[in-house]
Design a protein around this motif. Structure first.
Motif, short mmCIF file in Angstrom:
data_model
loop_
_atom_site.label_atom_id
_atom_site.label_comp_id
_atom_site.label_asym_id
_atom_site.label_seq_id
_atom_site.Cartn_x
_atom_site.Cartn_y
_atom_site.Cartn_z
N ASP A 34 0.82 -1.23 0.00
CA ASP A 34 0.00 0.00 0.00
C ASP A 34 0.84 1.27 0.00
O ASP A 34 0.33 2.36 0.20
N GLU A 35 2.16 1.11 -0.20
CA GLU A 35 3.00 2.31 -0.25
C GLU A 35 3.33 2.64 -1.71
O GLU A 35 3.38 1.75 -2.56
N ASP A 77 -2.12 -2.05 -3.69
CA ASP A 77 -3.49 -2.00 -3.18
C ASP A 77 -3.41 -1.95 -1.66
O ASP A 77 -2.32 -2.07 -1.09
N ARG A 78 -4.56 -1.82 -1.03
CA ARG A 78 -4.60 -1.80 0.42
C ARG A 78 -5.68 -2.77 0.88
O ARG A 78 -6.81 -2.73 0.37
N CYS A 91 -9.98 -5.64 -0.91
CA CYS A 91 -9.02 -4.55 -1.02
C CYS A 91 -9.69 -3.22 -1.33
O CYS A 91 -10.84 -3.18 -1.78
N THR A 106 1.46 -6.28 8.53
CA THR A 106 0.98 -4.90 8.37
C THR A 106 1.81 -3.88 9.14
O THR A 106 1.57 -2.68 9.04
#
Ligand code: FAD
Length: 404
Positions: A34-35, A77-78, A91, A106
């Protein structure tokens, strides 16, 4: 064939993908990132990267090609929810991704300073590459910084900022630096070194508000009423583990995602590793959550081994390092609960170790500019060995002999 799905592409998540392939795992592996960067290392963000002019690539674990070559599906994605009964991860993009095994890696996020004006643009943190980049750019302007928190990150930042010519004040509620992590012997040494470098240390006080003018920081008010002038505030007051994804899926969480000695959650299809995991430590006989590269990578290796048929309980020996100015601190073992400290070497000469004992047994070694003591400490503690306190204190005693 559903993938091993890894949430979080930090030290733990990246290492798990690598270790799965190294262990010969041939099935699909997906890494959810997610970065806005390729997976990267964090330690340099408060060390070499902050100091130097290196490009962002210099902190990346591997170039993009590596993921293609290793058939690791790096997904930008997150993760927002886990559907455990369907074994699917939902997601932020809207995609649902099925998994064979899910690994939560996480990490943790910055604990935010909760005082008036803490939301101003001149109040900065240091966990991500972008945050390090922003801070690095602030050095050019010079100025005055107040660092809130004298932990590892606050002090590493303070030393670099000072070396770059900034005026630096560090505010700490505890009576000494790194109070939760190291012995007073080590704190005293680093305090002296930081003061010699021209950093002002303020103990037993808290930042209670930030003053500003036109949206720009002008200073920090302390709990004893004093006012420090500043145009930049850097906050290093610890982190909060990212447990929400697990908690919302009804997995047990406390001060981390609760996992057993195999790093498995209450769901046999879900593991948790790294900064986010509160693991049942076999070595220490208690639940433990650690924030270190060693912990993240060794736990990743342990889960990779389990997923490829070699189930073992996690039993990694904790070790850690911190570079502050010209000095290198290295810690082997966990020194909490010691009842005796023996110093080897000479703090005045800038090279010594604190050997920590509990009930006569060595439990940890904290070394300053003594790499060989650190290496010895790791090796002896890894096999639950010990040496007598008088041997530790005696520079003529050859530590290697204790390993023979
Ligand atoms: P992280 O590295 O935090 O990675 C977790 C990743 O998961 C992050 O990218 C996060 O964005 C992502 N994520 C979170 N939630 C989601 C979601 N829902 N969906 C998708 N992705 C998600 N340790 C040492 O041992 N020595 C050092 O010298 C040292 N220096 C450090 C210096 C700095 C500035 C910092 C910040 C840390 C340092 N550490 C050091 C600590 C070490 O970096 C951490 O312990 C390590 O990064 C933990 O790895 P992790 O993978 O568990 O978590």
């Amino acid at each position: 064939d559903q993938p091993v799905l890894i949430v979080g592409a930090g030290h733990a998540g990246f290492q798990l993908a690598v270790s799965l392939r190294q262990a010969g795992y041939g099935g699909p592996v997906s890494l959810i990132n997610d970065e806005p960067h390729l997976p990267y290392q964090r330690p340099p963000l408060s060390k070499a990267y902050l100091k130097g002019g290196g490009r962002p690539d210099s902190v990346m674990f591997r170039p993009e090609k590596f993921y293609h070559d290793q058939h690791v599906d790096l997904i930008a994605d997150r993760a927002v929810a886990i559907d455990r009964s369907a074994r699917e991860l939902v997601c932020a993009s809207g995609a649902s991704r099925a998994y064979k095994h899910l690994v939560l890696a996480t990490g943790a996020r910055n604990r935010l300073l909760d005082i008036p004006n803490a939301g101003l643009d001149d109040v900065l943190y240091l966990r991500t590459l972008d945050e390090s980049e922003t801070l690095r750019q602030r050095f050019g302007a010079g100025g005055r910084v107040v660092v809130v928190g004298a932990g590892f990150i606050g002090l590493e930042f303070a030393a670099t900022a000072r070396a770059k010519g900034l005026e630096v004040d560090v505010v700490e509620l505890a009576p000494r630096v790194m109070a939760r992590a190291v012995t007073p012997e080590i704190s005293e040494f680093f305090q002296r070194r930081h003061i010699e470098a021209g950093i002002r240390l303020h103990f037993g006080v808290q930042a209670t508000s930030i003053t500003s003018n036109d949206g720009r920081v002008t200073g920090v008010t302390l709990s004893d009423g004093r006012q420090l002038v500043a145009d930049l505030v850097v906050v290093g007051v610890g982190v909060l583990p990212n447990v929400e994804l697990a908690a919302e899926a009804d997995l047990p969480v406390a001060s981390g995602i609760i996992v057993d000695e195999h790093l498995l959650t209450a769901d046999p299809d879900i593991s948790a590793i790294g900064d986010c995991a509160l693991f049942a430590s076999v070595r220490f006989g208690a639940p433990l959550r650690l924030e270190s590269v060693q912990n993240a990578t060794d736990q990743a290796r342990c889960v990779a081994a389990r997923l490829t048929g070699d189930t073992k309980s996690y039993d990694g020996l904790p070790w850690f390092w911190s570079d502050q100015g010209a000095d290198k601190l290295q810690i082997a073992g966990l020194t909490t609960g010691y009842d005796q400290v023996v110093v080897r070497g000479n703090a005045g000469e800038g090279s010594f170790s604190a050997f920590c004992y509990k009930a006569g047994r060595l439990i940890g070694v904290e070394s300053v500019n003594r790499g060989s003591d650190h290496v010895f400490g790791r090796r002896i503690l890894a096999v639950n060995g010990s040496i007598a306190p008088d041997q530790a204190a005696d520079l003529a005693f050859d530590l290697k002999k204790a390993l023979a």
